[in-house]
Design a protein around this motif. Structure first.
Motif, PDB file in Angstrom:
ATOM      1  N   ALA A  38       0.725  -1.111   0.142  1.00 16.05           N
ATOM      2  CA  ALA A  38      -0.174  -0.119   0.061  1.00 16.05           C
ATOM      3  C   ALA A  38       0.905   1.451   0.039  1.00 16.05           C
ATOM      4  N   ALA A  39       2.045   1.154   0.579  1.00 18.55           N
ATOM      5  CA  ALA A  39       2.933   2.403   0.723  1.00 18.55           C
ATOM      6  C   ALA A  39       3.753   2.627  -0.547  1.00 18.55           C
ATOM      7  N   ILE A  40       4.138   1.554  -1.129  1.00 19.97           N
ATOM      8  CA  ILE A  40       5.100   1.771  -2.365  1.00 19.97           C
ATOM      9  C   ILE A  40       4.501   1.423  -3.733  1.00 19.97           C
ATOM     10  N   LEU A  41       3.239   0.703  -3.719  1.00 22.00           N
ATOM     11  CA  LEU A  41       2.565   0.541  -5.100  1.00 22.00           C
ATOM     12  C   LEU A  41       3.530  -0.010  -5.946  1.00 22.00           C
ATOM     13  N   PRO A  42       4.135  -1.466  -5.699  1.00 20.08           N
ATOM     14  CA  PRO A  42       4.983  -2.131  -6.575  1.00 20.08           C
ATOM     15  C   PRO A  42       4.287  -2.372  -7.872  1.00 20.08           C
TER      16      PRO A  42
END
Length: 164
Positions: free
Chosen positions: A81-85
């Motif tokens: 959710a934080a980095i959107l890989p």
């Protein structure tokens, strides 16, 4: 406990992707001033085994991918959710929150619904495969990992238009 920066990527000391590796895997050398498509892709590797995380991370970094890691499903959901890989390699059998539960939660997050998730597991039964595809995985690899097959599956999943 030290807080982990989810955007940090690491390499093993003295190991850098080489021009020889680029040639072997892509057929040409990418100019260092402009990152290749591969270098812009971020792959989240999720596995509770430190050895598996190390093997997968090193291999992917040598291929030019940026790698972020998580050691359980809860961490995977938070970091994703934080980095959107661009892609997630998800172990299925983990403590706390298994890979199926983590995949289910990731699929509920707006920016992650179409991100390819490849299941990694020692379980090679139709029941496990069906359960994995039912929660939204895009691919399924059994352990021990066939790295050539993994590279092909990753390239296929990251190809333009693959998620459409």
């Amino acid at each position: 406990m030290e807080e982990k920066n989810p955007l940090a990527t690491t390499t093993l000391p003295g190991v850098q992707p080489s021009a020889e590796n680029d040639r072997a895997h892509s057929g040409s050398i990418t100019p260092s001033t402009e990152p290749s498509t591969v270098e812009r892709h971020v792959i989240l590797v999720v596995d509770d085994s430190a050895d598996n995380v190390a093997f997968l991370s090193l291999d992917l970094q040598q291929m030019g991918y940026r790698v972020v890691t998580a050691t359980n499903g809860e961490e995977a959901v938070s970091i994703a959710a934080a980095i959107l890989p661009n892609l997630i390699l998800m172990d299925i059998s983990m403590p706390r929150l298994d890979g199926l539960g983590a995949t289910r939660q990731i699929r509920e997050i707006e920016g992650l619904r179409e991100v390819p998730i490849i299941a990694l597991t020692a379980f090679d039964t139709e029941g496990f495969k069906r359960a994995a595809y039912d929660v939204g995985v895009s691919g399924y690899l059994t352990k021990p990992i066939d790295f050539v097959r993994m590279h092909k599956l990753i390239a296929l999943q990251l190809a333009p238009g693959a998620a459409e």
